[in-house]
Motif scaffolding. Structure first.
Motif, PDB file in Angstrom:
ATOM      1  N   UNK A 753      36.661  41.008  35.885  1.00  0.00           N
ATOM      2  CA  UNK A 753      37.682  40.291  35.138  1.00  0.00           C
ATOM      3  C   UNK A 753      38.201  39.164  36.039  1.00  0.00           C
ATOM      4  N   UNK A 754      37.377  38.155  36.214  1.00  0.00           N
ATOM      5  CA  UNK A 754      37.640  37.143  37.236  1.00  0.00           C
ATOM      6  C   UNK A 754      38.861  36.287  36.913  1.00  0.00           C
ATOM      7  N   UNK A 755      39.046  35.954  35.675  1.00  0.00           N
ATOM      8  CA  UNK A 755      40.200  35.132  35.310  1.00  0.00           C
ATOM      9  C   UNK A 755      41.505  35.867  35.605  1.00  0.00           C
ATOM     10  N   UNK A 780      37.263  34.489  47.076  1.00  0.00           N
ATOM     11  CA  UNK A 780      36.311  35.466  46.539  1.00  0.00           C
ATOM     12  C   UNK A 780      36.050  35.225  45.056  1.00  0.00           C
ATOM     13  N   UNK A 781      37.105  34.927  44.307  1.00  0.00           N
ATOM     14  CA  UNK A 781      36.929  34.652  42.879  1.00  0.00           C
ATOM     15  C   UNK A 781      36.057  33.412  42.683  1.00  0.00           C
ATOM     16  N   UNK A 782      36.352  32.358  43.436  1.00  0.00           N
ATOM     17  CA  UNK A 782      35.566  31.127  43.318  1.00  0.00           C
ATOM     18  C   UNK A 782      34.099  31.385  43.660  1.00  0.00           C
ATOM     19  N   UNK A 783      33.873  32.164  44.711  1.00  0.00           N
ATOM     20  CA  UNK A 783      32.492  32.471  45.089  1.00  0.00           C
ATOM     21  C   UNK A 783      31.790  33.254  43.989  1.00  0.00           C
ATOM     22  N   UNK A 784      32.504  34.203  43.362  1.00  0.00           N
ATOM     23  CA  UNK A 784      31.909  34.997  42.292  1.00  0.00           C
ATOM     24  C   UNK A 784      31.585  34.141  41.075  1.00  0.00           C
ATOM     25  N   UNK A 785      32.321  33.061  40.898  1.00  0.00           N
ATOM     26  CA  UNK A 785      32.072  32.155  39.771  1.00  0.00           C
ATOM     27  C   UNK A 785      31.045  31.073  40.108  1.00  0.00           C
ATOM     28  N   UNK A 793      36.818  25.964  50.551  1.00  0.00           N
ATOM     29  CA  UNK A 793      38.111  25.324  50.784  1.00  0.00           C
ATOM     30  C   UNK A 793      39.222  26.362  50.912  1.00  0.00           C
ATOM     31  N   UNK A 794      39.231  27.331  49.987  1.00  0.00           N
ATOM     32  CA  UNK A 794      40.250  28.387  50.071  1.00  0.00           C
ATOM     33  C   UNK A 794      40.102  29.184  51.383  1.00  0.00           C
ATOM     34  N   UNK A 795      38.864  29.515  51.768  1.00  0.00           N
ATOM     35  CA  UNK A 795      38.632  30.274  52.996  1.00  0.00           C
ATOM     36  C   UNK A 795      39.079  29.483  54.214  1.00  0.00           C
ATOM     37  N   UNK A 796      38.838  28.182  54.219  1.00  0.00           N
ATOM     38  CA  UNK A 796      39.281  27.347  55.344  1.00  0.00           C
ATOM     39  C   UNK A 796      40.798  27.296  55.440  1.00  0.00           C
TER      40      UNK A 796
END
Length: 820
Positions: A753-755, A780-785, A793-796
């Motif tokens: 349920x990524x959203x 993680x969500x962005x990577x899964x999508x 960017x989020x990880x950085x």
């Protein structure tokens, strides 16, 4: 002189009179009569081990003196020492150390035939005696090229007579005959295990003595069927007292003790009987193979166990629990104790045999009582830690292991404890389990300094390194484990730490990286080499499924590889299929298992879980209901019933099962969770759910894990409406809103349920843009999508806030190569 003695000189115990200084003084002034008199003084020693140690030291003193004395005096010194040593051997020729020493003395006197006979006799009794083989080679070398010196006539005559006596002694130096071995046991209610134990041991022993401490089943009858002498004795709370009663009643020359869940390996019976003739030993270590695991998956640990010893009145146990006898044995004389590879199989750690938690709770009570009585020693703390580990209290276990370690390393006497290797491995493992990974690695290095080649420790260091995010470092250490092989059994080593266990770990790293073909290849080859280790089945099947194999193909490949289609294989297959979402195929495996083991609570619960995943609520209830409340898996069965009944809003039977769950020992937090769910069903009925803020049910913090498990299970089976009703209970828990969002976001991410996951973590970051966990979650969500750039960017951003955050750095390390 090229000959070698027996390795390290014999070390006397603190209570033993060491005559070395007196002997050296006599030999230095060439007082050979005084030197001979010291042997007479040693003969008067009451303690047999002190007497032996003193005699050995007297001979060693002469050998040392011969290396430094005036050359003209050396032959006389050696003759005096050889005369005394041969006289000792005439009393008792079965003494390999003295035979070797006498051979060295006669070799130095050029009596080569006698020396060779003595060396051969020593080697015949003890093939592992240090340097005796090389001494035989040295005799042969001297025969080929040496020239005997000329001795004075009187010395030559004495030497000729001495050589004759030495050859006669050497010929007599053979294992003793006619000695008897007594098996001594203590039992209570062991009708299930005792027949197998006695059937295996009876051919190897000459007498069986059993102390029964209050059996109410057929134990005594079974013991007598095997010809055992049975002593019925009330339980006093002390295992040592009971064992010592069995020793006192035995009539054999040697004693062996076993527990009812231990079985002598049939192929080793004759080798065990042969030990009776080795009267130059005082005790023998056997190799114990302890099988572990719930269903006998092939997991085992090996260690050396001191189980056979001479029948001397002073050899008795002490300690009410985890009793010890080693301290009464002459361990300061290493040649008196032999480690053998005679095998005992121990089945007491199998879940099906040992109700581990209940037994460990009883043991903890006994150990705590010892501690309250003023006992505090490393062995007590080691055993207390081991029992805490068995009941699932890793923090308490670690505290006891650390206390045992502290007492040992700070011991002013520097004593050596036989359980030290086991302590090292359990301490290192305990540090890893509680998350102290750096300490695990550091303490592991200390352990390896003491016990080189201890593969188990390197394995734990590898697991800790992996937990710290250093995947390459972990791989290096796992490969090092394979290069090392399994550790020696004297270290209490786990079987497979140098073979299949690190192979599984390496394969799982490949699997996690998406390199499923590599994982399959590794595990396929490993299962081919170790078809009897069924622990390989689960990762192998999981890798096959991840690599795209259909369930029926996975089953066929596993069945073709394993040594036998045991219940363990079925369970492992079912688990892999279940975790991959192939619940119908998993159900089939669990049902096959239950045909063979209808009483398996673990399999029954697993089947109920597979049925729940298929939304077959009534079938799941029917299966789970077959487990009694008192079954060790009773609480898990009640959990499955409650989940199905409450999803179906079947309130009346749910209330009944809830009452049974309390009786079965379900933890209070879970009971409160299911009780609140039942109240929610009863209060809301079929009406529309009101906003979450209207739900007022209060739950304790200890209910949060159970509630989280139930919520995620609802997402797994796509019961979204029920989830929406139940999630409001989180608002009644004393959990900060930030943590509630983290909890929900994590389960949303895992269940796809990524959203919803993104929404929770966005709200976290809106409240605090520097929230590292929130930023990692969004990555993680962005990577899964498939939004790799956004994920990076989020990880950085997370790394910029906290450069030491391992989740962020690991995620970044995985994502950046994809963007490149």
């Amino acid at each position: 002189m090229a000959l070698r003695l027996t390795g390290s000189p014999t070390t006397a115990s603190p209570a033993t009179l060491d005559p070395s200084a007196q002997a050296a003084a006599c030999l230095d002034r060439h007082d050979l009569d005084g030197y001979a008199a010291l042997f007479a003084e040693a003969a008067a020693f009451e303690d047999v081990h002190a007497r032996y140690a003193a005699r050995v030291k007297l001979v060693e003193a002469a050998l040392r003196a011969g290396q430094s004395a005036d050359r003209a005096r050396v032959p006389a010194i050696y003759v005096a020492a050889a005369r005394a040593t041969v006289a000792l051997l005439e009393e008792e020729p079965r003494e390999p150390v003295l035979l070797n020493y006498a051979g060295v003395l006669l070799y130095e006197l050029w009596s080569l035939d006698a020396a060779a006979a003595l060396f051969a006799a020593a080697h015949r009794l003890d093939p592992e005696l240090a340097n005796v083989g090389r001494n035989l080679d040295e005799v042969a070398r001297r025969r080929r090229g040496g020239v005997s010196p000329a001795f004075p006539r009187s010395l030559a005559v004495a030497l000729t007579e001495l050589a004759k006596r030495a050859r006669r002694v050497a010929d007599r130096a053979r294992p003793a005959e006619g000695l008897r071995l007594s098996l001594c046991m203590i039992v209570k209610d062991e009708e299930e295990m005792l027949p197998r134990c006695l059937a295996a041991a009876a051919p190897a022993v000459d007498e069986i003595v059993i102390v029964d401490t209050g059996s109410s089943d057929r134990t005594i009858e079974i013991a007598r069927e095997f010809g055992a002498t049975v002593i019925e004795r009330a339980w006093t709370g002390s295992f040592s007292d009971a064992r010592n009663v069995s020793f006192g009643a035995a009539t054999g020359d040697w004693l062996m003790f076993l527990d009812a869940d231990e079985v002598l390996v049939e192929e080793d019976v004759e080798r065990l009987r042969a030990l009776r003739g080795k009267t130059w030993r005082e005790a023998f270590y056997l190799t114990e193979i302890s099988y572990t695991g719930e269903l006998g998956d092939g997991t085992a640990a090996t260690h050396t166990a001191l189980r056979v010893f001479r029948a001397r009145p002073g050899y008795r146990f002490s300690g009410s629990l985890h009793e010890q006898i080693a301290e009464t044995l002459p361990l300061h004389l290493p040649e008196r104790v032999e480690a053998t590879d005679i095998r005992i199989e121990h089945f007491g750690y199998l879940g099906a045999v040992r109700d581990a938690k209940e037994k460990s709770r009883r043991n903890i009570e006994l150990l705590l009582k010892q501690r309250e009585d003023g006992q505090s020693n490393p062995f007590l703390h080691f055993n207390l830690g081991s029992e805490y580990g068995a009941v699932g209290n890793p923090q308490a276990a670690l505290e006891e292991f650390e206390r045992a370690w502290e007492l040992i390393v700070n011991d002013p006497q520097g004593r050596t404890w036989g359980f030290m290797p086991a302590l090292v491995s359990r301490l290192v493992r305990g540090l890893r389990i509680v998350g102290r990974h750096e300490d695990c690695i550091a303490r592991g290095a200390e352990g390896l300094a003491r016990y080189p080649g201890f593969t188990d420790v390197v394995f734990e260091q590898a697991a800790a390194t992996l937990a710290l995010g250093d995947v390459d470092g972990a791989l290096r250490l796992y490969h090092e484990c394979i290069a090392m092989g399994d550790a020696p059994s004297r270290y209490t080593a786990t079987v497979g730490m140098g073979t299949f266990l690190p192979t599984i770990a390496i394969a799982e790293i490949h699997h996690a990286r998406g390199e499923t073909a590599e994982a399959v290849a590794l595990l396929d080859a490993c299962l081919g080499e170790f078809p009897g280790f069924f622990g390989l089945v689960l990762p192998f099947a999981a890798a096959l499924l991840a690599d795209g194999c259909a369930p029926e193909e996975v089953v066929a490949r596993v069945e073709a590889r394993v040594a036998a289609l045991t219940p363990t294989v079925r369970f492992m297959l079912g688990t892999a299929l279940y975790e991959a979402g192939r619940t119908e195929a998993a159900e089939a495996q669990y049902r096959l298992l239950l045909v063979d083991q209808p009483g398996s609570g673990m399999a029954r619960v697993a089947l109920a879980e597979a049925l729940l995943s298929q939304r077959r609520w009534a079938d799941a209830v029917a299966e789970a209901a077959q487990l009694a409340d008192e079954d060790p898996h009773g609480p898990a069965a009640r959990r499955s019933e409650l989940f199905a009944l409450l999803v179906e809003r079947d309130l009346e039977p749910a209330r009944t099962v809830l009452a049974r769950a309390a009786a079965s020992g379900m933890p209070a937090g879970e009971l409160a969770c299911f009780g609140a769910w039942a109240d929610l069903v009863e209060g809301r009925g079929d009406r529309e759910r009101t906003p979450a803020g209207d739900v007022t049910a209060a739950l304790p913090l200890e209910s949060v894990p159970a509630l989280a498990t139930a919520l995620e299970a609802l997402l797994r089976v796509r019961e979204v409406d029920v989830f929406g009703q139940l999630v409001g209970l989180l608002d009644g828990c004393p959990l900060p809103q930030r943590e509630r969002r983290e909890l929900l976001a994590g389960m949303y991410l895992r269940r796809g349920f990524l959203a919803s996951a993104a929404e929770e973590w966005l709200r976290v970051c809106q409240a605090d843009p520097r929230d590292v966990r929130g930023l990692v979650g969004l990555a993680q969500v962005a990577a899964a999508q498939g939004m790799t750039e956004d994920a990076i960017e989020f990880a950085r951003e997370a790394c910029a806030v906290d450069a030491g955050d391992r989740r962020a750095t690991r995620l970044l390390a995985r994502l950046e190569p994809l963007a490149a």
